[in-house]
Every structure is written in structure tokens, then in C-alpha cells.
Enzyme design. Structure first.
Site, PDB file in Angstrom:
ATOM      1  N   SER A   1      61.016 -11.251  51.272  1.00 29.22           N
ATOM      2  CA  SER A   1      61.856 -10.772  52.374  1.00 29.22           C
ATOM      3  C   SER A   1      63.300 -11.221  52.160  1.00 29.22           C
ATOM      4  CB  SER A   1      61.332 -11.365  53.679  1.00 29.22           C
ATOM      5  OG  SER A   1      62.312 -11.251  54.678  1.00 29.22           O
ATOM      6  N   SER A   2      64.234 -10.448  52.697  1.00 23.74           N
ATOM      7  CA  SER A   2      65.652 -10.793  52.503  1.00 23.74           C
ATOM      8  C   SER A   2      66.041 -12.079  53.230  1.00 23.74           C
ATOM      9  CB  SER A   2      66.543  -9.651  52.985  1.00 23.74           C
ATOM     10  OG  SER A   2      66.399  -9.476  54.375  1.00 23.74           O
ATOM     11  N   CYS A   3      65.170 -12.561  54.152  1.00 16.89           N
ATOM     12  CA  CYS A   3      65.531 -13.786  54.880  1.00 16.89           C
ATOM     13  C   CYS A   3      65.337 -15.032  54.029  1.00 16.89           C
ATOM     14  CB  CYS A   3      64.740 -13.893  56.164  1.00 16.89           C
ATOM     15  SG  CYS A   3      63.035 -14.260  55.863  1.00 16.89           S
TER      16      CYS A   3
ATOM     17  N   LYS B   1      57.721 -17.692  51.527  1.00 18.11           N
ATOM     18  CA  LYS B   1      58.003 -16.514  50.699  1.00 18.11           C
ATOM     19  C   LYS B   1      58.683 -16.911  49.380  1.00 18.11           C
ATOM     20  CE  LYS B   1      56.306 -13.066  53.038  1.00 18.11           C
ATOM     21  NZ  LYS B   1      55.285 -12.169  52.488  1.00 18.11           N
TER      22      LYS B   1
ATOM     23  N   MET C   1      52.376  -2.632  58.882  1.00 20.71           N
ATOM     24  CA  MET C   1      53.376  -1.570  58.692  1.00 20.71           C
ATOM     25  C   MET C   1      53.631  -1.298  57.206  1.00 20.71           C
ATOM     26  SD  MET C   1      57.200  -1.201  60.246  1.00 20.71           S
ATOM     27  CE  MET C   1      57.944  -2.640  59.504  1.00 20.71           C
ATOM     28  N   VAL C   2      53.781  -2.365  56.411  1.00 25.83           N
ATOM     29  CA  VAL C   2      54.087  -2.179  54.987  1.00 25.83           C
ATOM     30  C   VAL C   2      52.862  -1.700  54.217  1.00 25.83           C
ATOM     31  CG1 VAL C   2      54.768  -3.380  52.867  1.00 25.83           C
ATOM     32  CG2 VAL C   2      55.979  -3.841  55.001  1.00 25.83           C
TER      33      VAL C   2
ATOM     34  N   TYR D   1      58.974 -19.546  57.281  1.00 23.29           N
ATOM     35  CA  TYR D   1      58.592 -18.275  56.653  1.00 23.29           C
ATOM     36  C   TYR D   1      59.296 -18.131  55.292  1.00 23.29           C
ATOM     37  CZ  TYR D   1      58.180 -13.153  56.194  1.00 23.29           C
ATOM     38  OH  TYR D   1      57.925 -11.872  55.751  1.00 23.29           O
TER      39      TYR D   1
ATOM     40  N   HIS E   1      60.346  -7.422  65.853  1.00 25.58           N
ATOM     41  CA  HIS E   1      61.703  -7.424  65.307  1.00 25.58           C
ATOM     42  C   HIS E   1      62.605  -6.614  66.248  1.00 25.58           C
ATOM     43  CE1 HIS E   1      59.516  -8.467  61.560  1.00 25.58           C
ATOM     44  NE2 HIS E   1      60.576  -9.228  61.382  1.00 25.58           N
TER      45      HIS E   1
ATOM     46  N   HIS F   1      46.503  -3.774  54.507  1.00 29.92           N
ATOM     47  CA  HIS F   1      46.622  -2.314  54.638  1.00 29.92           C
ATOM     48  C   HIS F   1      46.750  -1.817  56.077  1.00 29.92           C
ATOM     49  CE1 HIS F   1      42.468  -2.805  55.732  1.00 29.92           C
ATOM     50  NE2 HIS F   1      42.400  -1.532  56.074  1.00 29.92           N
TER      51      HIS F   1
HETATM   52  O1  GFB Z   1      64.857  -8.536  63.997  1.00 30.69           O
HETATM   53  P1  GFB Z   1      65.016  -9.947  64.408  1.00 30.69           P
HETATM   54  O2  GFB Z   1      64.014 -10.487  65.349  1.00 30.69           O
HETATM   55  O3  GFB Z   1      65.032 -10.893  63.170  1.00 30.69           O
HETATM   56  O4  GFB Z   1      66.448 -10.118  65.117  1.00 30.69           O
HETATM   57  P2  GFB Z   1      66.051 -11.437  62.051  1.00 30.69           P
HETATM   58  C1  GFB Z   1      67.640  -9.602  64.594  1.00 30.69           C
HETATM   59  C2  GFB Z   1      68.792  -9.811  65.565  1.00 30.69           C
HETATM   60  O5  GFB Z   1      68.585  -8.980  66.713  1.00 30.69           O
HETATM   61  C3  GFB Z   1      68.946 -11.238  66.092  1.00 30.69           C
HETATM   62  C4  GFB Z   1      68.796  -9.723  67.900  1.00 30.69           C
HETATM   63  O6  GFB Z   1      70.314 -11.552  66.143  1.00 30.69           O
HETATM   64  C5  GFB Z   1      68.357 -11.139  67.510  1.00 30.69           C
HETATM   65  O7  GFB Z   1      68.879 -12.100  68.404  1.00 30.69           O
HETATM   66  N1  GFB Z   1      68.044  -9.126  69.007  1.00 30.69           N
HETATM   67  C6  GFB Z   1      68.598  -8.542  70.095  1.00 30.69           C
HETATM   68  C7  GFB Z   1      66.709  -9.060  69.165  1.00 30.69           C
HETATM   69  N2  GFB Z   1      67.664  -8.147  70.962  1.00 30.69           N
HETATM   70  C8  GFB Z   1      66.473  -8.446  70.404  1.00 30.69           C
HETATM   71  C9  GFB Z   1      65.118  -8.264  70.848  1.00 30.69           C
HETATM   72  O8  GFB Z   1      64.833  -7.749  71.911  1.00 30.69           O
HETATM   73  N3  GFB Z   1      64.143  -8.677  69.964  1.00 30.69           N
HETATM   74  C10 GFB Z   1      64.440  -9.247  68.754  1.00 30.69           C
HETATM   75  N4  GFB Z   1      63.430  -9.618  67.954  1.00 30.69           N
HETATM   76  N5  GFB Z   1      65.716  -9.461  68.352  1.00 30.69           N
HETATM   77  C11 GFB Z   1      63.813 -11.945  60.927  1.00 30.69           C
HETATM   78  C12 GFB Z   1      63.168 -13.192  60.386  1.00 30.69           C
HETATM   79  O9  GFB Z   1      65.081 -12.321  61.210  1.00 30.69           O
HETATM   80  O10 GFB Z   1      63.878 -10.904  59.983  1.00 30.69           O
HETATM   81  C13 GFB Z   1      61.929 -12.907  59.674  1.00 30.69           C
HETATM   82  O11 GFB Z   1      62.995 -14.109  61.438  1.00 30.69           O
HETATM   83  C14 GFB Z   1      61.997 -11.712  58.756  1.00 30.69           C
HETATM   84  O12 GFB Z   1      61.565 -14.054  58.974  1.00 30.69           O
HETATM   85  C15 GFB Z   1      62.721 -10.538  59.366  1.00 30.69           C
HETATM   86  O13 GFB Z   1      62.594 -12.049  57.560  1.00 30.69           O
HETATM   87  C16 GFB Z   1      62.996  -9.421  58.380  1.00 30.69           C
HETATM   88  O14 GFB Z   1      66.613 -10.317  61.237  1.00 30.69           O
HETATM   89  O15 GFB Z   1      67.079 -12.350  62.642  1.00 30.69           O
END
Ligand code: GFB
Length: 307
Positions: free
Chosen positions: A108-110, A141, A15-16, A137, A180, A12
Site C-alpha cells: 500500500s502507498s501508506c 506491509k 474489494m481487491v 499496518y 476509507h 477473493h
Molecule cells: O481514506 P482514509 O480513511 O485513509 O482518510 P488514509 C483519508 C482522509 O480523509 C483523512 C479524511 O484525512 C481523513 O481524515 N476523511 C474525511 C475521512 N472524512 C472522512 C470519513 O468520513 N471517513 C474517513 N475514513 N476519512 C489509509 C491508511 O490512510 O489509507 C491505510 O490508514 C491504508 O493504512 C489506506 O493505507 C489506503 O488515506 O489517511
């Protein structure tokens, strides 16, 4: 679900989970139970058994999980696999043992294959290889989804699971190492503006596409489904629209009012090239998102940095 039903929201403070609590409170549910991770370690089987014996929840939202962005998933691979499996196994199994009337598990969609055809239908699960950066992960899931499905098949438990797309909203994680992309970019662009920096570093090539859903819309969908859905398919929840990371960076830069340059750090991973969800099943069940991306980002930005 009655207004005084005992509802446990696992996770709780996240975020979700916090969005689900806000939704239930707005709808007038008064018997909500929760525990911080200090009060109840969901990884510890005996603690979870004791908690269920003491509280006997009737309904349950399983939003507790170890989550993070692409780098956190890739770096803390063992923790993501172990902690998520333990939490799910403990909570889902004790929900069966203690006769929880309905449980909703957040996947999760991943968990879909890295190169799944787009938009991704629920039936594409387990049809191909996973993305390496978040394989641990995803495996955890997928196990949770299969727990719900098979506890239903073997024991008749009314346990359902949902597959949300990338989420954002209040109580998000803004730590640049583990966040993220959306909160990370909000922070980076905001700080660059305040500090008058000429450049902002964004990871990867900018080419991957992502779909973003405001967590209040997700909570709305979960509330709808826990009351109406009894099927065995893990349902996609998203907007049905995606944008490239380059477009997202430009949009955030504009919202924040930053005028400098974007520099791409190609040493960082791109992850899955695209993961757009097919949302026709959930649309058919009477739910659709309400908050559009630009409006949602503006709201989050104001709440986090301008209030
Ligand atoms: O949101 P994100 O970390 O996760 O990254 P995923 C999405 C895209 O944004 C990738 C780019 O292509 C990253 O390289 N990106 C650009 C960045 N700049 C940044 C930054 O400053 N920070 C981050 N974090 N990314 C996750 C999964 O995948 O999605 C989890 O690893 C989960 O397991 C989640 O399912 C919803 O969308 O790639």
C-alpha cells in the site's frame, strides 16, 4: 500463466481480490481457487500448510489483509499488525515451500514515509518516519514487501509486490467507523440527501491530498505485472493525480446531488498530508489507468445506491 494454470486468489471476497477474480475470468482463466476466511484461516499456520499441500497453486495473488480507513488503522493497531504479519508470513513462506511459480503481494502507498517528497518514487521506501495512525499496518506491509524481495534474493522465488494508491470500487466497505474516505463520503452524502439533512460531517481539515484509483484499474495492472514483471522493486500503481479531501467532498456532494453544508470535524485526524505516487516506472512497463475519478465515483454511486 496458461489459461488452465491453477491460480489462488487469497482474499477473493474483498474489494481487491474480487476485482482480480473478475479480471481473470474476463481473460478466460478457468482454474481459479479461493477460500473464504471461514473455510481457511490464513492466520493459522497449520491450516495454511494443509491448504498448500492439498491445492498446490501455481500462481498466487495475495490480496488477503486486514484493511480499513484512518480510524480503523488507529484504533485496532495490534490487530492490523498481528493479522497482516501472520497472513503474509504464512502465505509467502508456504508459496516458497510449495514452489509457487509466481506470487504478487499487495502492499500500500501508506508504507512510505509520512513526509516523503512528492511525487513519491519507489526508492523513498524506508527513508523516513511513518505516519502514526497507520504505522502498524505500514510495518506489516513493509515486512511483506521485504519477504518477497528477500525470498527472491535467497531462494530465487519469482515473488513481486505492488504499492497501490488509495482504492475504491465495487465491494468496498461502507461502514462509517472503518471505511476509507471515498465510500464513507458517498454514504454520508447520499443519506443526507435522502433524509434531507442540512449538514454533512466530514473528518479533519479537508487539506490532506489523496490519489484515488478504481480497483478494476488496479486488477488490470496486477494482471499485467504477474505476467511481465520479474524485478525486485515494489512498483507504485496509481493515476499520478491527486485532489484534496475538500475537493473530494465537493465532488461527491455534486455527484450525489446534495445541496446542504459541509461541516469539518477537526477532532478527527488528517493523517499523511499528501501521498501522490510517481507512476513513471509502471507507465514505462506499458500500463496506465483508464478510469478517471469522476467517472469512477459516478459508476460506484450508481451501482451501490441507484440500482
Ligand atoms: O481514506 P482514509 O480513511 O485513509 O482518510 P488514509 C483519508 C482522509 O480523509 C483523512 C479524511 O484525512 C481523513 O481524515 N476523511 C474525511 C475521512 N472524512 C472522512 C470519513 O468520513 N471517513 C474517513 N475514513 N476519512 C489509509 C491508511 O490512510 O489509507 C491505510 O490508514 C491504508 O493504512 C489506506 O493505507 C489506503 O488515506 O489517511
Amino acid at each position: 500463466m496458461k489459461k488452465d494454470s491453477k491460480i489462488y486468489i487469497a482474499g477473493h471476497t474483498g474489494m481487491v481480490g474480487s476485482a482480480i477474480v473478475r479480471k481473470l475470468e474476463r481473460e478466460g482463466y478457468s482454474n481459479l481457487i479461493s477460500r473464504t476466511s471461514k473455510e481457511l484461516d490464513l492466520i493459522n499456520q497449520q491450516s495454511v500448510i494443509n491448504f498448500f499441500e492439498e491445492e498446490k497453486p501455481e500462481y498466487l495473488f495475495l490480496a488477503a489483509a486486514k484493511v480499513g480507513g484512518i480510524e480503523a488503522n488507529n484504533k485496532y493497531r495490534a490487530d492490523f499488525l498481528y493479522q497482516n504479519l501472520m497472513i503474509q508470513n504464512n502465505v509467502i513462506h508456504q508459496s516458497y515451500v510449495h514452489g509457487v511459480k509466481k506470487l504478487l503481494f499487495l502492499a500500500s502507498s501508506c508504507i512510505y514515509p509520512k513526509l516523503a517528497p512528492q511525487p513519491i518514487k519507489e526508492t523513498y521506501l524506508l527513508t523516513g518516519e511513518l505516519e502514526f495512525t497507520n504505522e502498524p499496518y505500514s510495518i506489516a506491509k513493509i515486512a511483506g514487501v521485504k519477504m518477497c524481495e528477500n525470498y527472491k534474493r535467497q531462494y530465487g522465488c519469482d515473488f513481486i509486490s505492488v504499492m497501490p494508491t488509495n482504492l475504491y470500487g465495487p465491494n468496498d466497505n461502507y461502514d462509517l467507523e472503518t471505511a476509507h474516505v471515498l465510500p464513507a463520503l458517498l454514504r454520508k452524502f447520499h443519506e443526507a440527501k435522502i433524509e434531507n439533512n442540512k449538514t454533512v460531517e466530514v473528518w479533519g481539515s479537508g487539506k490532506p491530498k489523496r490519489e484515488f484509483l478504481h480497483v478494476d484499474d488496479l486488477a488490470d495492472a496486477c494482471f499485467h505485472l504477474i505476467q511481465t514483471y520479474h524485478g525486485n522493486t515494489c512498483l507504485n500503481i496509481g493515476t499520478g493525480k491527486d485532489i484534496s479531501i475538500k475537493e473530494l467532498a465537493e465532488l461527491i456532494s455534486e455527484i450525489v446531488g446534495y445541496n446542504g453544508e459541509i461541516v469539518w470535524d477537526k477532532a478527527k485526524p488528517d493523517g499523511t498530508p499528501r501521498k501522490l505516487l510517481d507512476v513513471s516506472l509502471i507507465h514505462g512497463l506499458g500500463w496506465k489507468h483508464r478510469i478517471e475519478l469522476e467517472e469512477g465515483i459516478l459508476e460506484v454511486y450508481k451501482e451501490k445506491y441507484l440500482s
